[in-house]
Enzyme design. Structure first.
Site, PDB file in Angstrom:
ATOM      1  N   GLU A  56       0.855  -1.193   0.000  1.00 11.72           N
ATOM      2  CA  GLU A  56       0.000   0.000   0.000  1.00 11.72           C
ATOM      3  C   GLU A  56       0.891   1.243   0.000  1.00 11.72           C
ATOM      4  O   GLU A  56       1.858   1.329   0.755  1.00 11.72           O
ATOM      5  CB  GLU A  56      -0.916   0.037   1.231  1.00 11.72           C
ATOM      6  CG  GLU A  56      -1.743   1.338   1.258  1.00 11.72           C
ATOM      7  CD  GLU A  56      -2.789   1.397   2.366  1.00 11.72           C
ATOM      8  OE1 GLU A  56      -2.870   0.478   3.195  1.00 11.72           O
ATOM      9  OE2 GLU A  56      -3.539   2.405   2.383  1.00 11.72           O
ATOM     10  N   ASP A 104     -11.874   0.570   1.720  1.00 16.03           N
ATOM     11  CA  ASP A 104     -10.915   0.760   2.825  1.00 16.03           C
ATOM     12  C   ASP A 104     -11.646   1.024   4.142  1.00 16.03           C
ATOM     13  O   ASP A 104     -12.799   1.465   4.137  1.00 16.03           O
ATOM     14  CB  ASP A 104     -10.028   1.971   2.481  1.00 16.03           C
ATOM     15  CG  ASP A 104      -8.697   1.963   3.224  1.00 16.03           C
ATOM     16  OD1 ASP A 104      -8.457   1.047   4.031  1.00 16.03           O
ATOM     17  OD2 ASP A 104      -7.890   2.885   2.970  1.00 16.03           O
ATOM     18  N   GLU A 156      -6.421  -5.057   8.332  1.00 12.47           N
ATOM     19  CA  GLU A 156      -5.454  -3.961   8.520  1.00 12.47           C
ATOM     20  C   GLU A 156      -4.990  -3.890   9.970  1.00 12.47           C
ATOM     21  O   GLU A 156      -5.722  -4.284  10.875  1.00 12.47           O
ATOM     22  CB  GLU A 156      -6.126  -2.604   8.249  1.00 12.47           C
ATOM     23  CG  GLU A 156      -6.544  -2.349   6.842  1.00 12.47           C
ATOM     24  CD  GLU A 156      -7.022  -0.887   6.696  1.00 12.47           C
ATOM     25  OE1 GLU A 156      -6.283  -0.096   6.109  1.00 12.47           O
ATOM     26  OE2 GLU A 156      -8.121  -0.551   7.175  1.00 12.47           O
ATOM     27  N   ASN A 184      -4.377   4.914  -2.318  1.00 12.73           N
ATOM     28  CA  ASN A 184      -5.585   5.501  -1.710  1.00 12.73           C
ATOM     29  C   ASN A 184      -6.138   6.656  -2.539  1.00 12.73           C
ATOM     30  O   ASN A 184      -5.393   7.542  -2.953  1.00 12.73           O
ATOM     31  CB  ASN A 184      -5.254   6.047  -0.314  1.00 12.73           C
ATOM     32  CG  ASN A 184      -4.928   4.943   0.669  1.00 12.73           C
ATOM     33  OD1 ASN A 184      -5.821   4.241   1.130  1.00 12.73           O
ATOM     34  ND2 ASN A 184      -3.650   4.770   0.958  1.00 12.73           N
ATOM     35  N   GLU A 231      -7.870   2.155  -3.278  1.00 14.25           N
ATOM     36  CA  GLU A 231      -8.622   2.014  -2.029  1.00 14.25           C
ATOM     37  C   GLU A 231      -9.500   3.244  -1.861  1.00 14.25           C
ATOM     38  O   GLU A 231      -9.032   4.376  -1.950  1.00 14.25           O
ATOM     39  CB  GLU A 231      -7.656   1.929  -0.834  1.00 14.25           C
ATOM     40  CG  GLU A 231      -6.678   0.772  -0.955  1.00 14.25           C
ATOM     41  CD  GLU A 231      -5.834   0.566   0.298  1.00 14.25           C
ATOM     42  OE1 GLU A 231      -6.092   1.250   1.322  1.00 14.25           O
ATOM     43  OE2 GLU A 231      -4.923  -0.269   0.247  1.00 14.25           O
TER      44      GLU A 231
HETATM   45  P1  C2E Z   1      -5.310   4.048   5.450  1.00 14.17           P
HETATM   46  O1  C2E Z   1      -5.433   4.020   3.960  1.00 14.17           O
HETATM   47  O2  C2E Z   1      -6.323   3.264   6.210  1.00 14.17           O
HETATM   48  O3  C2E Z   1      -3.843   3.556   5.788  1.00 14.17           O
HETATM   49  C1  C2E Z   1      -3.498   2.767   6.863  1.00 14.17           C
HETATM   50  C2  C2E Z   1      -2.917   3.588   7.974  1.00 14.17           C
HETATM   51  O4  C2E Z   1      -2.679   2.746   9.094  1.00 14.17           O
HETATM   52  C3  C2E Z   1      -1.559   4.204   7.637  1.00 14.17           C
HETATM   53  O5  C2E Z   1      -1.440   5.433   8.347  1.00 14.17           O
HETATM   54  C4  C2E Z   1      -0.588   3.171   8.188  1.00 14.17           C
HETATM   55  O6  C2E Z   1       0.695   3.696   8.451  1.00 14.17           O
HETATM   56  C5  C2E Z   1      -1.303   2.780   9.462  1.00 14.17           C
HETATM   57  N1  C2E Z   1      -0.945   1.429   9.908  1.00 14.17           N
HETATM   58  C6  C2E Z   1      -0.626   0.367   9.154  1.00 14.17           C
HETATM   59  N2  C2E Z   1      -0.383  -0.715   9.920  1.00 14.17           N
HETATM   60  C7  C2E Z   1      -0.560  -0.332  11.203  1.00 14.17           C
HETATM   61  C8  C2E Z   1      -0.470  -1.006  12.465  1.00 14.17           C
HETATM   62  O7  C2E Z   1      -0.148  -2.194  12.553  1.00 14.17           O
HETATM   63  N3  C2E Z   1      -0.747  -0.285  13.573  1.00 14.17           N
HETATM   64  C9  C2E Z   1      -1.087   1.036  13.512  1.00 14.17           C
HETATM   65  N4  C2E Z   1      -1.333   1.674  14.644  1.00 14.17           N
HETATM   66  N5  C2E Z   1      -1.202   1.699  12.333  1.00 14.17           N
HETATM   67  C10 C2E Z   1      -0.944   1.020  11.199  1.00 14.17           C
HETATM   68  P2  C2E Z   1      -0.902   6.738   7.658  1.00 14.17           P
HETATM   69  O8  C2E Z   1       0.245   6.425   6.775  1.00 14.17           O
HETATM   70  O9  C2E Z   1      -0.725   7.734   8.740  1.00 14.17           O
HETATM   71  O10 C2E Z   1      -2.092   7.159   6.729  1.00 14.17           O
HETATM   72  C11 C2E Z   1      -3.302   7.582   7.269  1.00 14.17           C
HETATM   73  C12 C2E Z   1      -4.368   7.733   6.232  1.00 14.17           C
HETATM   74  O11 C2E Z   1      -4.043   8.809   5.333  1.00 14.17           O
HETATM   75  C13 C2E Z   1      -4.549   6.523   5.328  1.00 14.17           C
HETATM   76  O12 C2E Z   1      -5.352   5.574   5.981  1.00 14.17           O
HETATM   77  C14 C2E Z   1      -5.209   7.134   4.129  1.00 14.17           C
HETATM   78  O13 C2E Z   1      -6.585   7.272   4.358  1.00 14.17           O
HETATM   79  C15 C2E Z   1      -4.588   8.513   4.072  1.00 14.17           C
HETATM   80  N6  C2E Z   1      -3.541   8.549   3.046  1.00 14.17           N
HETATM   81  C16 C2E Z   1      -2.226   8.229   3.135  1.00 14.17           C
HETATM   82  N7  C2E Z   1      -1.597   8.404   1.965  1.00 14.17           N
HETATM   83  C17 C2E Z   1      -2.550   8.832   1.075  1.00 14.17           C
HETATM   84  C18 C2E Z   1      -2.539   9.197  -0.325  1.00 14.17           C
HETATM   85  O14 C2E Z   1      -1.526   9.129  -1.022  1.00 14.17           O
HETATM   86  N8  C2E Z   1      -3.716   9.623  -0.853  1.00 14.17           N
HETATM   87  C19 C2E Z   1      -4.856   9.695  -0.110  1.00 14.17           C
HETATM   88  N9  C2E Z   1      -5.975  10.120  -0.710  1.00 14.17           N
HETATM   89  N10 C2E Z   1      -4.910   9.344   1.183  1.00 14.17           N
HETATM   90  C20 C2E Z   1      -3.771   8.922   1.774  1.00 14.17           C
HETATM   91 MG    MG Z   2      -5.702   2.628   2.694  1.00 12.91          MG
HETATM   92 MG    MG Z   3      -7.366   1.685   5.972  1.00 13.80          MG
END
Ligand code: C2E
Ligand code: MG
Ligand code: MG
Length: 444
Positions: free
Chosen positions: A225, A342, A399, A280, A312
């Site tokens: 991802e 998602d 996830e 995403n 997603e």
């Molecule tokens: P998401 O798509 O649900 O991504 C999963 C989030 O959970 C990511 O946070 C990831 O680092 C975190 N995560 C993964 N495994 C674990 C785990 O085992 N424990 C915990 N506590 N967290 C975990 P992140 O990177 O802070 O991203 C947050 C959200 O920001 C993402 O949720 C997504 O909705 C958005 N996002 C990130 N990058 C993009 C992008 O390029 N475009 C768009 N539109 N949204 C993005």
């Molecule tokens: Mg995601």
């Molecule tokens: Mg997610």
């Protein structure tokens, strides 16, 4: 009927018309500004506070679309009459935009009193409206500001009310917010982030990080991802949960998304080609007719097969405009891109969405996985989701797996794919590639 309707035409000279909203007969934006300016000068010697506010009708556009413009106008007139009837002899209400009204309360002296008055207006506007033989319901959001000292200008007061309204709108329908200094700080911070983000996007300074998605039976990585990462020289590292919503609100998401997708797709070219790339999309991109084409054109330029891409999307992205979202999903799928739902389980009316839209994958939200070992309901929900997706032919990714016991239990329940810190944290393109090479070497 608003006062100006009752006046005879002969009395209504041109200057009066310039201050009047022709549809509702209320004063217009100029009248509002003029009244504030007069009140400020009246208070020059005796700076007693006063309150003003802006009312924005929530969801007026869909009502216009559903019932037609004539009905929309009728509703605006009814709104004007209700607001006008609720004013006392000191106060003024005006229509300052299509579905925006503004009021001025010279005899309201405190934040609490202003909020109470505004809540009363919201209440008055929430009663049903007659539209021919049908009825419509509306809610309204209000932002207020108070004049406290002699040095506040009309512009400043209106700007503060707008800032408060913006905050009210963000917190959902029917909210009342009175401007506060903290709000100003928060608004300034958002603007600072927005400007820095614009610079970063045009300089290409937002990076894709990659988190592995694994087969829970073999623990092999099946895809990654993409998670956007941004470090600003002044602001430091800003999390995507902060900058993605700002990018959406301020119209930067399209450019940001193209940049991150281009870099991510380029990175994926170096991976074994049975690994997929998951990306995403933001809710606002689901209503944009060009999203599908934009994605395909990025993939085309980079040379990544669309069959290697998953996108997603979240339920919020489907809810605001289900017809456009459905079309976007069909477009993406017809070009070979798979669509994943998602954060499943955190939105609203999840089950209906699974029937109305065609998904390839579903991602069980981290909150269920985090509590599944201690909490029976979470475990039952996970099992129910797995059974349902099995019947629908939809693949499932769990996830946020952090513990071995969670991974093992999910595998026992028949969940095939998983993602989480247990298998790997999001890593840069370079680190991801080194990791893949190491695994390949170990296998050889
Ligand atoms: P998401 O798509 O649900 O991504 C999963 C989030 O959970 C990511 O946070 C990831 O680092 C975190 N995560 C993964 N495994 C674990 C785990 O085992 N424990 C915990 N506590 N967290 C975990 P992140 O990177 O802070 O991203 C947050 C959200 O920001 C993402 O949720 C997504 O909705 C958005 N996002 C990130 N990058 C993009 C992008 O390029 N475009 C768009 N539109 N949204 C993005
Ligand atoms: Mg995601
Ligand atoms: Mg997610």
């Amino acid at each position: 009927m608003p006062r100006s309707f009752a006046r005879s035409k002969a009395n209504t000279d041109n200057s009066e018309l310039a201050f009047t909203d022709s549809l509702t007969g209320l004063g217009n934006h100029r009248r509002f500004v003029d009244k504030i300016e007069r009140l400020i000068s009246d208070r020059a010697d005796d700076p007693a506070p006063f309150a003003l506010g802006i009312i924005d009708l929530d969801g007026f556009k869909p009502i216009n679309d559903l019932f037609g413009h004539k009905a929309g106008d009728d509703i605006l007139i009814q709104v004007a009459m209700r607001l006008h009837a609720s004013m006392d002899s000191y106060s003024t209400v005006t229509r300052i935009g299509a579905d925006e009204f503004a009021f001025l309360y010279p005899m309201v002296f405190s934040e609490d009193a202003a909020a109470e008055k505004a809540r009363m207006l919201v209440e008055i506007l929430s009663a049903p409206y007659d539209v021919g033989t049908r009825t419509a319901r509306l809610s309204a959001s209000v932002g207020c500001s108070l004049f406290h000292s002699g040095d506040e200008t009309t512009d400043v007061l209106i700007h503060k009310a707008e800032t408060a309204l913006y905050s009210a709108k963000r917190s959902g329908r029917g909210a009342v917010v009175v401007f506060s200094q903290e709000m100003e700080e928060a608004a300034k911070r958002v603007t600072r982030i927005e400007q820095a983000l614009r610079r970063a996007v045009s300089a290409g300074d937002v990076e894709p990080y990659f988190q592995p998605i694994v087969d829970l039976r073999t623990r092999r990585t099946v895809g990654f991802e993409t998670l956007a990462r941004w470090t600003d020289p002044d602001l430091g590292s800003v999390p995507p949960t902060t900058f993605i919503p700002i990018a959406e609100e301020r119209g930067i998401i399209g450019a940001l998304s193209q940049l991150v997708l281009r870099k991510a797709a380029q990175a994926a070219l170096d991976w074994p080609d049975d690994l997929f790339l998951s990306f995403n999309l933001s809710p606002s991109q689901m209503v944009d007719q060009n999203t599908g084409l934009n994605i395909l054109s990025v993939l085309g330029r980079v040379g990544l097969n669309p069959r290697r891409l998953d996108v997603e999307i979240t339920e919020t992205g489907l809810m605001s405009d289900p017809i456009s979202a459905g079309k976007a999903i069909d477009d993406l799928r017809s070009s070979g891109i798979r669509v994943a739902l998602d954060d499943f389980g955190t939105g609203q009316s999840s089950l209906g969405r699974l029937r109305d839209f065609q998904f390839d994958k579903l991602k069980i939200d981290r909150s269920f996985v985090a509590t599944m070992l201690a909490d029976r309901p979470s475990e039952h929900i996970i099992r129910a989701i797995l059974a349902m997706c099995d019947g629908l032919g939809v693949d499932v990714i769990a996830e946020g797996i952090e513990q071995e016991a969670q991974a093992e239990r999910l595998r026992q329940f028949g969940c095939v794919w998983g993602q989480g810190y247990l298998f790997g944290r999001p890593a840069s393109a370079g680190a991801t590639l080194s990791g893949l090479r190491e695994t390949l070497r170990a296998r050889a």
